[in-house]
Scaffold this motif. Structure first.
Motif, mmCIF file in Angstrom:
data_model
loop_
_atom_site.group_PDB
_atom_site.id
_atom_site.type_symbol
_atom_site.label_atom_id
_atom_site.label_comp_id
_atom_site.label_asym_id
_atom_site.label_seq_id
_atom_site.Cartn_x
_atom_site.Cartn_y
_atom_site.Cartn_z
ATOM 1 N N SER A 1 23.067 0.266 8.347
ATOM 2 C CA SER A 1 22.132 -0.827 8.683
ATOM 3 C C SER A 1 22.792 -2.165 8.537
ATOM 4 C CB SER A 1 20.859 -0.893 8.093
ATOM 5 O OG SER A 1 20.019 0.117 8.289
ATOM 6 N N ARG A 2 24.100 -2.282 8.258
ATOM 7 C CA ARG A 2 24.660 -3.714 8.120
ATOM 8 C C ARG A 2 24.639 -4.468 9.351
ATOM 9 N NH1 ARG A 2 28.519 0.075 8.869
ATOM 10 N NH2 ARG A 2 30.400 -0.491 9.970
ATOM 11 N N HIS A 3 24.677 -3.715 10.599
ATOM 12 C CA HIS A 3 24.591 -4.421 11.745
ATOM 13 C C HIS A 3 23.490 -5.341 11.804
ATOM 14 C CE1 HIS A 3 22.254 -0.905 12.630
ATOM 15 N NE2 HIS A 3 21.343 -1.537 13.669
ATOM 16 N N LEU A 4 22.426 -5.028 11.139
ATOM 17 C CA LEU A 4 20.967 -6.013 11.314
ATOM 18 C C LEU A 4 21.370 -7.227 10.694
ATOM 19 C CD1 LEU A 4 18.319 -3.194 10.071
ATOM 20 C CD2 LEU A 4 19.148 -4.252 12.490
ATOM 21 N N GLY B 1 23.267 -13.921 11.919
ATOM 22 C CA GLY B 1 23.270 -15.642 11.596
ATOM 23 C C GLY B 1 24.810 -16.347 11.544
ATOM 24 N N VAL B 2 24.579 -17.242 11.120
ATOM 25 C CA VAL B 2 26.044 -17.968 11.085
ATOM 26 C C VAL B 2 26.364 -18.161 9.549
ATOM 27 C CG1 VAL B 2 26.926 -20.255 11.595
ATOM 28 C CG2 VAL B 2 25.083 -19.467 13.112
ATOM 29 N N ILE B 3 27.397 -17.832 9.415
ATOM 30 C CA ILE B 3 28.419 -18.178 8.334
ATOM 31 C C ILE B 3 29.680 -18.884 8.627
ATOM 32 C CG2 ILE B 3 29.478 -15.980 8.280
ATOM 33 C CD1 ILE B 3 28.166 -17.297 5.034
ATOM 34 N N CYS B 4 30.012 -20.011 7.879
ATOM 35 C CA CYS B 4 31.145 -20.971 8.185
ATOM 36 C C CYS B 4 31.202 -21.373 9.537
ATOM 37 C CB CYS B 4 32.425 -19.945 7.773
ATOM 38 S SG CYS B 4 32.367 -19.486 5.866
ATOM 39 N N GLY B 5 30.163 -21.545 9.997
ATOM 40 C CA GLY B 5 29.911 -22.133 11.378
ATOM 41 C C GLY B 5 30.083 -20.996 12.484
ATOM 42 N N VAL B 6 30.399 -19.689 12.441
ATOM 43 C CA VAL B 6 30.437 -18.819 13.207
ATOM 44 C C VAL B 6 29.216 -17.718 12.976
ATOM 45 C CG1 VAL B 6 32.126 -16.831 13.942
ATOM 46 C CG2 VAL B 6 33.038 -18.976 12.848
ATOM 47 N N ARG B 7 28.825 -17.236 14.397
ATOM 48 C CA ARG B 7 28.049 -16.331 14.475
ATOM 49 C C ARG B 7 28.649 -14.913 13.921
ATOM 50 N NH1 ARG B 7 23.606 -17.688 14.956
ATOM 51 N NH2 ARG B 7 22.116 -16.140 15.655
ATOM 52 N N ILE B 8 27.913 -14.210 13.182
ATOM 53 C CA ILE B 8 28.396 -13.008 12.560
ATOM 54 C C ILE B 8 28.348 -12.144 13.800
ATOM 55 C CG2 ILE B 8 27.952 -11.124 10.965
ATOM 56 C CD1 ILE B 8 26.799 -12.868 9.136
ATOM 57 N N GLU B 9 27.540 -11.900 14.532
ATOM 58 C CA GLU B 9 27.443 -11.056 15.580
ATOM 59 C C GLU B 9 28.639 -11.221 16.593
ATOM 60 O OE1 GLU B 9 23.810 -13.385 15.907
ATOM 61 O OE2 GLU B 9 24.854 -12.535 14.261
ATOM 62 N N GLU B 10 29.195 -12.299 16.686
ATOM 63 C CA GLU B 10 30.249 -12.689 17.492
ATOM 64 C C GLU B 10 31.801 -12.318 17.119
ATOM 65 O OE1 GLU B 10 29.400 -16.477 19.001
ATOM 66 O OE2 GLU B 10 27.601 -16.045 19.745
ATOM 67 N N ILE B 11 31.832 -12.111 15.839
ATOM 68 C CA ILE B 11 33.096 -12.039 15.075
ATOM 69 C C ILE B 11 33.587 -10.521 15.664
ATOM 70 C CG2 ILE B 11 34.321 -11.585 12.978
ATOM 71 C CD1 ILE B 11 32.291 -13.238 11.467
ATOM 72 N N PRO C 1 14.247 -12.237 -1.030
ATOM 73 C CA PRO C 1 13.807 -11.300 -1.905
ATOM 74 C C PRO C 1 14.944 -10.201 -1.554
ATOM 75 C CG PRO C 1 11.993 -11.689 -0.626
ATOM 76 C CD PRO C 1 12.949 -12.538 -0.122
ATOM 77 N N MET C 2 15.206 -9.371 -2.579
ATOM 78 C CA MET C 2 16.382 -8.153 -2.512
ATOM 79 C C MET C 2 15.725 -7.255 -1.202
ATOM 80 S SD MET C 2 18.996 -8.618 -4.350
ATOM 81 C CE MET C 2 19.615 -7.038 -4.520
ATOM 82 N N GLU C 3 14.642 -6.903 -1.278
ATOM 83 C CA GLU C 3 14.164 -5.906 -0.048
ATOM 84 C C GLU C 3 14.465 -6.385 1.320
ATOM 85 O OE1 GLU C 3 11.426 -7.613 -1.810
ATOM 86 O OE2 GLU C 3 12.220 -6.314 -3.634
ATOM 87 N N LYS C 4 14.615 -7.800 1.584
ATOM 88 C CA LYS C 4 14.882 -8.365 2.894
ATOM 89 C C LYS C 4 16.551 -8.287 2.928
ATOM 90 C CE LYS C 4 10.551 -10.520 3.848
ATOM 91 N NZ LYS C 4 9.878 -11.746 4.643
ATOM 92 N N ILE C 5 17.127 -8.700 1.983
ATOM 93 C CA ILE C 5 18.522 -8.894 1.880
ATOM 94 C C ILE C 5 19.172 -7.618 2.296
ATOM 95 C CG2 ILE C 5 20.534 -9.268 0.537
ATOM 96 C CD1 ILE C 5 18.761 -11.232 -1.243
ATOM 97 N N LEU C 6 18.608 -6.431 1.519
ATOM 98 C CA LEU C 6 19.046 -5.137 1.934
ATOM 99 C C LEU C 6 18.445 -4.462 3.012
ATOM 100 C CD1 LEU C 6 19.151 -3.996 -2.000
ATOM 101 C CD2 LEU C 6 20.912 -5.226 -0.402
ATOM 102 N N ARG C 7 17.807 -5.345 3.953
ATOM 103 C CA ARG C 7 17.352 -4.778 5.183
ATOM 104 C C ARG C 7 16.330 -3.362 4.890
ATOM 105 N NH1 ARG C 7 19.829 -9.207 4.901
ATOM 106 N NH2 ARG C 7 20.667 -10.234 7.126
ATOM 107 N N SER C 8 15.571 -3.475 3.814
ATOM 108 C CA SER C 8 14.768 -2.451 3.586
ATOM 109 C C SER C 8 13.490 -2.368 4.723
ATOM 110 C CB SER C 8 14.122 -2.317 2.017
ATOM 111 O OG SER C 8 15.221 -2.272 1.143
ATOM 112 N N ALA C 9 12.921 -1.155 4.681
ATOM 113 C CA ALA C 9 11.870 -1.204 5.806
ATOM 114 C C ALA C 9 10.378 -2.030 5.041
ATOM 115 C CB ALA C 9 11.293 0.112 6.063
#
Length: 117
Positions: free
Chosen positions: A70-73, A76-86, A109-117
């Protein structure tokens, strides 16, 4: 293609900064470890062994037991770059980790960070 310098930096040298960032925002080292475990599949003893051995980022991700499906979920932007565009897969994995630690430090919250349902 030129290899990024971060690939050869030890995870342990950056890990201390992850923990410091989390603690400044009243979060814990255990939460940082849980995030790393979720993303990479490392359990606590495996993570500790890599930190002690000063494994570099390239080897750390190459040897990861199972990168979370689920890491593809993580977006956002980190260091000025969109993660999905790397495009570079290793750089994307490193930035996934950076983004998760940022979310922890921002109080998500950890549940959201870990992309839990």
């Amino acid at each position: 293609m030129t290899r990024h310098r971060i690939y050869q930096i030890s995870v342990a040298s950056v890990y201390v900064h992850y923990v410091t960032k989390a603690k400044k925002k009243a979060r814990t080292q255990a939460e940082v470890d849980a995030i790393i475990g979720w993303l990479t599949g490392y359990d606590q003893p495996q993570l500790a062994a890599h930190l002690e051995a000063k494994t570099n980022f390239e080897d750390f991700f190459a040897q990861a037991p199972q990168l979370h499906p689920s890491r593809h979920l993580i977006r956002g932007v980190i260091c000025g770059v969109r993660i999905e565009e790397i495009e570079d897969p290793l750089m994307r994995e490193i930035r996934y980790l950076d983004k998760l630690i940022d979310e922890l430090a921002r109080g998500r919250p950890m549940e959201k960070i870990l992309r839990s349902a």
